[in-house]
Design a protein around this motif. Structure first.
Motif, short mmCIF file in Angstrom:
data_model
loop_
_atom_site.label_atom_id
_atom_site.label_comp_id
_atom_site.label_asym_id
_atom_site.label_seq_id
_atom_site.Cartn_x
_atom_site.Cartn_y
_atom_site.Cartn_z
N ARG A 61 -19.04 29.38 3.69
CA ARG A 61 -18.80 30.29 4.81
C ARG A 61 -17.97 31.50 4.38
O ARG A 61 -17.03 31.90 5.07
CB ARG A 61 -18.09 29.56 5.94
CG ARG A 61 -18.89 28.44 6.60
CD ARG A 61 -19.95 28.97 7.55
NE ARG A 61 -20.51 27.91 8.37
CZ ARG A 61 -20.26 27.73 9.67
NH1 ARG A 61 -19.46 28.57 10.31
NH2 ARG A 61 -20.82 26.73 10.33
N ARG A 67 -16.53 34.94 4.24
CA ARG A 67 -16.47 35.90 5.33
C ARG A 67 -16.71 37.32 4.83
O ARG A 67 -16.78 37.57 3.63
CB ARG A 67 -15.10 35.80 6.02
CG ARG A 67 -14.82 34.40 6.52
CD ARG A 67 -13.41 34.26 7.04
NE ARG A 67 -13.13 32.86 7.38
CZ ARG A 67 -11.97 32.44 7.87
NH1 ARG A 67 -10.98 33.29 8.04
NH2 ARG A 67 -11.80 31.17 8.15
N GLN A 99 -11.73 27.11 7.05
CA GLN A 99 -12.14 26.31 8.20
C GLN A 99 -12.95 27.16 9.16
O GLN A 99 -12.93 28.39 9.12
CB GLN A 99 -10.89 25.78 8.92
CG GLN A 99 -10.07 24.81 8.11
CD GLN A 99 -10.58 23.39 8.20
OE1 GLN A 99 -11.72 23.16 8.53
NE2 GLN A 99 -9.72 22.43 7.89
N HIS A 100 -13.64 26.48 10.08
CA HIS A 100 -14.41 27.18 11.11
C HIS A 100 -14.63 26.23 12.28
O HIS A 100 -14.36 25.03 12.19
CB HIS A 100 -15.75 27.67 10.55
CG HIS A 100 -16.46 26.66 9.73
ND1 HIS A 100 -17.18 25.61 10.28
CD2 HIS A 100 -16.57 26.49 8.39
CE1 HIS A 100 -17.71 24.87 9.33
NE2 HIS A 100 -17.34 25.38 8.16
N GLU A 101 -15.16 26.76 13.37
CA GLU A 101 -15.28 25.97 14.59
C GLU A 101 -16.34 24.88 14.49
O GLU A 101 -16.41 24.00 15.36
CB GLU A 101 -15.59 26.89 15.78
CG GLU A 101 -16.84 27.72 15.62
CD GLU A 101 -16.93 28.81 16.67
OE1 GLU A 101 -16.11 28.79 17.62
OE2 GLU A 101 -17.81 29.68 16.55
N ASP A 147 -22.41 21.98 12.19
CA ASP A 147 -22.26 22.47 10.82
C ASP A 147 -23.63 22.38 10.13
O ASP A 147 -23.91 21.45 9.37
CB ASP A 147 -21.21 21.64 10.07
CG ASP A 147 -20.97 22.11 8.64
OD1 ASP A 147 -21.49 23.19 8.28
OD2 ASP A 147 -20.28 21.39 7.89
N ASP A 164 -6.87 29.56 11.21
CA ASP A 164 -7.53 30.32 10.15
C ASP A 164 -6.63 30.28 8.92
O ASP A 164 -5.68 31.04 8.81
CB ASP A 164 -7.76 31.76 10.60
CG ASP A 164 -8.47 32.61 9.55
OD1 ASP A 164 -8.70 32.10 8.44
OD2 ASP A 164 -8.79 33.78 9.84
N ASP A 198 -8.92 30.25 14.80
CA ASP A 198 -10.31 30.42 14.36
C ASP A 198 -11.29 29.66 15.24
O ASP A 198 -12.50 29.79 15.09
CB ASP A 198 -10.45 29.95 12.91
CG ASP A 198 -11.54 30.69 12.16
OD1 ASP A 198 -11.85 31.83 12.55
OD2 ASP A 198 -12.07 30.13 11.19
N LYS A 216 -10.47 32.44 20.45
CA LYS A 216 -10.69 32.64 19.03
C LYS A 216 -10.31 34.08 18.66
O LYS A 216 -10.70 35.03 19.36
CB LYS A 216 -12.16 32.39 18.68
CG LYS A 216 -12.48 32.64 17.22
CD LYS A 216 -13.94 32.35 16.91
CE LYS A 216 -14.24 32.63 15.44
NZ LYS A 216 -15.63 32.32 15.07
#
Length: 406
Positions: free
Chosen positions: A209, A211, A269-271, A278, A332, A343, A358
């Motif tokens: 992921r 960014r 990390q992410h939601e 995922d 985040d 995040d 977020k």
């Protein structure tokens, strides 16, 4: 058989033998490993074994030698799952045991030092312990966590085969990571190579992921004196977030505890973390190719050097406060500004009920100013269940105050 016919048969035979195998892309590997048919690759399940067989076939196609047990690519281990979260897992046979399978391939360049490259391939199956999904059983495909790391591992094996020959290379797809680093722990105590030749270990866990700002977290930079210099001099343009500790919640920890220098690559990390969402379409495949290139450059830079010196680091996890409450947000970890950037927000939890969003940056919690992740955790640790406090966040440059009830 006349000579003309014999000639044609020989030509046909040779063309079949030299025909190139179908190219498999990094995306192909990840899409397969994160498909619904593998049902989340939970350790010890038939679906995890399907994933193990796939990785074995890919290693064989690449040309890696088997380096598991008894001339195979597999190193199996059996254990009893923990009933007490504070107890240690017990390896061994008997009733109620689970079998995990590490998949191990090797490039033998007849060198006096070996680079270990690892990534775990297990995930949470249909959910259960560790899942952040509250709506019952569902397939947790784990595309980022950690089909992404396995995809990069296989791509590195392709790139390093017959190219950078100053070291041997051991590639390990670990089982049992989600249950407590079981596969890597077992390997380091039952190694299938001479670990005294291990130069360093590179671990990829959640590298899918990247960014837009190209933030890349690399932990373990304090485990060898040269890491900082090498990582910065070879950096092709990542916004590096470097952490010194060799201890963390992934498989590199097992090697650090054996006095082996380590690096852990992570895109944040992410939601969708530990949730059914995922999935492979959400990954940044170009970003993973960039990370692969970067790791190859690091390995090339060190290829002619002597074996790295190991250095112990401070265990940052020992300073993490214990919590009785949770705000219900995903921090985040790559945020470099002042405060704790949110995040992701979990529905129905205190932050959601307080209207936090977020992208909000927590700058004050109760009476405590929040300047970074550690100060946020210290502030959170003082609260009890059913207590109420105020939180101040920076939302697009505007300060917003809200009441939070735990």
């Amino acid at each position: 058989m006349n000579r003309t016919l014999l000639f044609l048969v020989v030509i046909l035979f040779l063309s079949c033998k030299t025909e190139k195998k179908k190219s498999v892309s990094l995306k192909d590997d990840i899409v397969f490993l994160a498909s619904d048919s593998l049902k989340g690759r939970e350790t010890g399940t038939p679906e995890e074994l399907i994933a193990a067989n796939y990785i074995q076939e890919r290693m064989e196609d690449i040309g890696l030698q088997p380096q598991g047990n008894a001339g195979t690519y597999f190193q199996t281990f059996t254990f009893k799952p923990k009933t007490d979260p504070h107890s240690e897992v017990r390896y061994g046979t008997g009733d109620s045991t689970i079998t995990g399978t590490n998949v191990i391939g090797y490039i033998d360049n007849q060198a006096d030092k070996t680079v270990i490259i690892g990534a775990h391939y297990d995930h949470l199956g249909m959910g259960g312990q560790g899942s952040l999904y509250a709506e019952g059983k569902a397939i947790h495909n784990g595309a980022d966590d950690n089909a992404s790391g396995v995809g990069v591992l296989l791509k590195l094996a392709e790139r390093l085969k017959d190219s950078v020959t100053g070291s041997n290379y051991l590639f390990i797809a670990f089982s049992g990571e989600e249950m407590g680093l079981l596969g890597s722990n077992y390997f380091t105590k039952n190694a299938t190579i001479d670990l005294s030749k291990a130069n360093y270990m590179i671990n990829m866990d959640m590298v899918g992921r990247l960014r837009e700002n190209k933030s890349l977290s690399i932990s373990g930079t304090g485990t060898a004196p040269i890491w900082g210099q090498v990582l910065n001099s070879t950096n092709p343009g990542f916004n590096l977030v470097l952490g010194e500790s060799g201890v963390g919640p992934s498989d590199h920890t097992s090697f650090y505890l054996q006095d082996i220098p380590v690096l852990h690559f992570f895109t944040g990390q992410h939601e969708d973390y530990h949730k059914p969402s995922d999935d492979s379409p959400k990954l940044n495949y170009e970003g993973m190719e960039m990370i692969t290139d970067y790791i190859v450059t690091i390995i090339e830079e060190l290829d002619d050097d002597a074996k790295l010196s190991f250095r112990k680091t401070k265990n940052e996890s020992e300073n993490v406060p214990r919590f009785k409450v949770a705000l219900g947000v995903m921090p985040d970890y790559l945020f470099e500004g002042k405060g704790m950037r949110i995040d992701g927000v979990t529905e129905g939890r205190p932050a959601s009920k307080a209207g936090l969003q977020k992208g909000d940056v927590v700058i004050q919690l109760g009476d405590s100013t929040v300047v970074d992740m550690m100060s946020y955790m210290r502030a959170l640790s003082v609260f009890e269940e059913r207590s109420t406090t105020t939180v101040i966040v920076d939302r697009n440059g505007k300060k917003i105050e809200a009441e939070v009830q735990f």
